[in-house]
Design a protein around this motif. Structure first.
Motif, PDB file in Angstrom:
ATOM      1  N   THR A  43       1.084  -1.376   0.050  1.00  0.00           N
ATOM      2  CA  THR A  43      -0.001  -0.077   0.102  1.00  0.00           C
ATOM      3  C   THR A  43       0.975   1.185   0.015  1.00  0.00           C
ATOM      4  N   TYR A  44       0.687   1.987  -1.099  1.00  0.00           N
ATOM      5  CA  TYR A  44       1.355   3.297  -1.039  1.00  0.00           C
ATOM      6  C   TYR A  44       0.451   4.543  -0.412  1.00  0.00           C
ATOM      7  N   ALA A  45       1.099   5.404   0.117  1.00  0.00           N
ATOM      8  CA  ALA A  45       0.445   6.612   0.443  1.00  0.00           C
ATOM      9  C   ALA A  45       1.088   7.574  -0.353  1.00  0.00           C
ATOM     10  N   VAL A  46       0.215   8.470  -0.959  1.00  0.00           N
ATOM     11  CA  VAL A  46       0.388   9.476  -2.319  1.00  0.00           C
ATOM     12  C   VAL A  46       0.083  10.659  -1.587  1.00  0.00           C
ATOM     13  N   PHE A  47       1.107  11.724  -1.656  1.00  0.00           N
ATOM     14  CA  PHE A  47       1.012  13.080  -1.096  1.00  0.00           C
ATOM     15  C   PHE A  47       1.809  14.066  -1.499  1.00  0.00           C
ATOM     16  N   LEU A  48       1.431  15.365  -1.364  1.00  0.00           N
ATOM     17  CA  LEU A  48       2.537  16.468  -1.557  1.00  0.00           C
ATOM     18  C   LEU A  48       2.927  17.113  -0.343  1.00  0.00           C
ATOM     19  N   ARG A  49       3.861  17.852  -0.445  1.00  0.00           N
ATOM     20  CA  ARG A  49       4.718  18.421   0.555  1.00  0.00           C
ATOM     21  C   ARG A  49       4.061  19.896   0.866  1.00  0.00           C
ATOM     22  N   ARG A  50       3.132  20.319   0.064  1.00  0.00           N
ATOM     23  CA  ARG A  50       2.447  21.705   0.363  1.00  0.00           C
ATOM     24  C   ARG A  50       1.366  21.592   0.261  1.00  0.00           C
ATOM     25  N   ASP A 352       4.425  28.986 -10.287  1.00  0.00           N
ATOM     26  CA  ASP A 352       5.795  29.583 -10.379  1.00  0.00           C
ATOM     27  C   ASP A 352       6.907  28.650  -9.787  1.00  0.00           C
ATOM     28  N   THR A 353       6.938  27.930  -8.865  1.00  0.00           N
ATOM     29  CA  THR A 353       7.884  27.222  -8.155  1.00  0.00           C
ATOM     30  C   THR A 353       7.790  25.876  -8.583  1.00  0.00           C
ATOM     31  N   TRP A 354       8.198  25.123  -9.611  1.00  0.00           N
ATOM     32  CA  TRP A 354       7.953  23.945 -10.154  1.00  0.00           C
ATOM     33  C   TRP A 354       8.291  22.683  -8.935  1.00  0.00           C
ATOM     34  N   SER A 355       9.338  23.165  -8.202  1.00  0.00           N
ATOM     35  CA  SER A 355       9.539  21.976  -7.056  1.00  0.00           C
ATOM     36  C   SER A 355       8.579  21.862  -6.116  1.00  0.00           C
ATOM     37  N   GLU A 356       7.543  22.773  -6.199  1.00  0.00           N
ATOM     38  CA  GLU A 356       6.419  22.637  -5.331  1.00  0.00           C
ATOM     39  C   GLU A 356       5.392  21.493  -5.565  1.00  0.00           C
ATOM     40  N   THR A 357       5.720  21.275  -7.065  1.00  0.00           N
ATOM     41  CA  THR A 357       4.420  20.264  -7.760  1.00  0.00           C
ATOM     42  C   THR A 357       4.939  18.911  -7.527  1.00  0.00           C
ATOM     43  N   TYR A 358       6.088  18.460  -6.821  1.00  0.00           N
ATOM     44  CA  TYR A 358       6.833  17.215  -6.797  1.00  0.00           C
ATOM     45  C   TYR A 358       5.768  16.431  -5.817  1.00  0.00           C
ATOM     46  N   ALA A 359       4.886  15.393  -6.405  1.00  0.00           N
ATOM     47  CA  ALA A 359       4.149  14.557  -5.542  1.00  0.00           C
ATOM     48  C   ALA A 359       5.048  13.379  -5.267  1.00  0.00           C
ATOM     49  N   THR A 360       4.828  12.800  -4.051  1.00  0.00           N
ATOM     50  CA  THR A 360       5.622  11.641  -3.516  1.00  0.00           C
ATOM     51  C   THR A 360       4.945  10.460  -3.114  1.00  0.00           C
TER      52      THR A 360
END
Length: 395
Positions: A43-50, A352-360
């Motif tokens: 089971t994966y948990a899928v999330f973003l950091r913002r 504007d800040t593409w690093s904010e879009t990184y899902a994990t």
């Protein structure tokens, strides 16, 4: 010289070749190892950091297609349905299935989740800042290809619908036919670029050409090409008074940041706002906020100046479309200045800040046993946690 595949990694082939060639190699190797030493359920948990607005549809549809092609089934627990707010680090969904079938998919499904969620959040905020204004998605020219354009249009529609539930007018359409369906339309919207005005030789002639070719269409005219925004707008109004009286005529302000709208300078910009929104300029402002209020380009003062001119000339039903750099902050400043904008054309919901879009994604359970890397225990399911369960299975 192209690098050769390392020993043990043959070139991808078969139905999974596209996935294999576009995913991170270590996921491909993990799949091969699991296939050799024994599969398990994960089971994966899928999330973003913002914080974001949940926009998982493109990811889920892609997983559905993979499950169908592979003859398997993935269990999906969507914790935050499409269009709902998600806190930083809060799993948007849990994804369960065969480790051998899921291991190589992470790269691609994360690509389809992170950017739309952040763009949806930006679109949502913009719509709430100007709830009475209609928005038009003009992002396509700023996208890196058709897939990104589709993601951004989807995201704008999701953010818009979330804002509409809170009373905003939201996005009413976009600029391309290919993605118009996200806004419930059969085609995109738009009349003329600057290139047509240059071709025509005058703003009025460009308006006449457009109307001659598309007489049933509403007429929206760019007026900054020659730096005579007010003069050219009034000239078009006088040429098409019937369109103006019927509310079918609009002017798009797209003045670039290198100069003021016709008739404005710093002193006159302050004077215009003093007449209409004095409270907006009587407190401390950042340099960016001041520029949006009284600076060059499409400022709040510029919008008010155009509205004054149109009303004074007897064209109160002619609308104003504003574009050029309309992100969340600029929308907020325009709201504070009560700028009389009818439509905002924007692509600034693109992050504007593409690093904010990184899902994990992190695995949080192996064969039902909770286990996650140190520091990510917050991803584990909590007792009594509300779950919204769905499934992605063969069609």
């Amino acid at each position: 010289m192209d690098a050769l595949p390392p020993p043990g990694d043959p070139p991808p082939e078969g139905p999974d070749a596209a996935i294999t060639s576009h995913t991170d190699v270590y996921f491909n190797r993990t799949r091969a190892i699991v296939q050799r030493f024994g599969d398990c359920q994960v089971t994966y948990a899928v999330f973003l950091r913002r914080p974001v607005v949940s926009a998982p549809r493109l990811m889920l549809e892609w997983l559905e297609g993979v499950a169908r092609d592979r003859g398997t089934q993935f269990g999906i627990e969507v914790m935050h349905p499409e269009g709902t707010w998600v806190g930083a680090g809060d799993p948007i969904l849990y994804l369960t299935g065969s480790f051998a079938q899921l291991a190589d998919l992470e790269t691609l499904y994360l690509q389809k989740l992170g950017p739309p969620c952040v763009a949806a959040h930006n679109a949502y905020q913009m719509c709430l800042e100007l709830p009475a204004v209609a928005f038009l998605a003009m992002d396509a020219r700023h996208c890196a290809g058709a897939e990104m354009a589709n993601m951004m249009a989807y995201a704008a529609s999701v953010g818009s619908e979330a804002a509409k539930r809170e009373g905003a007018r939201g996005f009413v359409g976009n600029a391309t036919d290919a993605t118009a369906h996200w806004f419930g339309a059969s085609r995109g919207f738009g009349t003329m670029p600057h290139a047509l005005i240059g071709y025509a030789g005058s703003t009025l002639r460009a308006a006449e050409m457009f109307h001659a070719n598309y007489p049933e269409e509403n007429l929206t005219v760019l007026v900054d090409y020659f730096g005579r925004e007010v003069t050219d707008a009034l000239g078009v109004c006088q040429r098409f008074p019937e369109l103006g009286a019927a509310g079918r005529l609009a002017f798009r302000l797209d003045t670039h940041g290198g100069r003021f709208l016709e008739g404005l300078d710093p002193a006159e910009s302050y004077a215009v706002l003093e007449r209409h929104a004095p409270g907006a300029i009587r407190r401390y402002r950042s340099e960016t906020e001041l520029r949006h209020l009284v600076g060059t380009g499409v400022s709040a003062a510029a919008v008010w100046k155009m509205r004054e001119a149109l009303d004074a000339a007897g064209f109160p039903k002619v609308r104003i479309v504003a574009s050029s750099g309309f992100g969340v902050q600029k929308c907020r400043v325009m709201a504070e200045a009560r700028a009389p904008i009818d439509v905002v054309g924007t692509g600034s919901f693109i992050p504007d800040t593409w690093s904010e879009t990184y899902a994990t994604a992190d695995i949080v359970a192996y064969d039902g046993v909770p286990r996650v890397k140190l520091g990510r225990e917050f991803l584990l399911r909590r007792n009594g946690e509300r779950k919204r369960t769905g499934a992605v299975a063969p069609g």
